[in-house]
Design an enzyme around this catalytic site. Sequence first.
Site, short mmCIF file in Angstrom:
data_model
loop_
_atom_site.label_atom_id
_atom_site.label_comp_id
_atom_site.label_asym_id
_atom_site.label_seq_id
_atom_site.Cartn_x
_atom_site.Cartn_y
_atom_site.Cartn_z
CB SER A 140 -0.89 0.02 1.24
OG SER A 140 -1.57 1.26 1.36
CE1 TYR A 185 -4.05 -2.02 5.21
CE2 TYR A 185 -3.08 0.11 4.69
CZ TYR A 185 -3.72 -1.04 4.28
OH TYR A 185 -4.04 -1.22 2.96
#
Length: 93
Positions: free
Chosen positions: A20, A33
């Site tokens: 990401s 995350y």
Amino acid sequence: DTIGAAWHDRSKGAILNISSASGSHPVPMMTIYSATKTSVDFFSPCLHEEYRSKGIFVQSVLPYFVATKLAKIRKPTLDKPSSETFVKSAIKT
């Protein structure tokens, strides 16, 4: 298994890891995350080096926004694709 046998016969393959853009810089309130995605992005070239001689290519992609429940983006748009659209595009690379 059948998949393993098919891979062995061809002696080539690809692994696509989804990281990401959140892993490229700190994101407040998304620490775990972001850190996990950084690990995925680092892990991919390491794995690639280990398996390159066996004909396996490992790639990591770092999408920005993708229409998912996690991103709280309900409808895909041109600049925020669905996960299915994003993966199909990434596989072509």
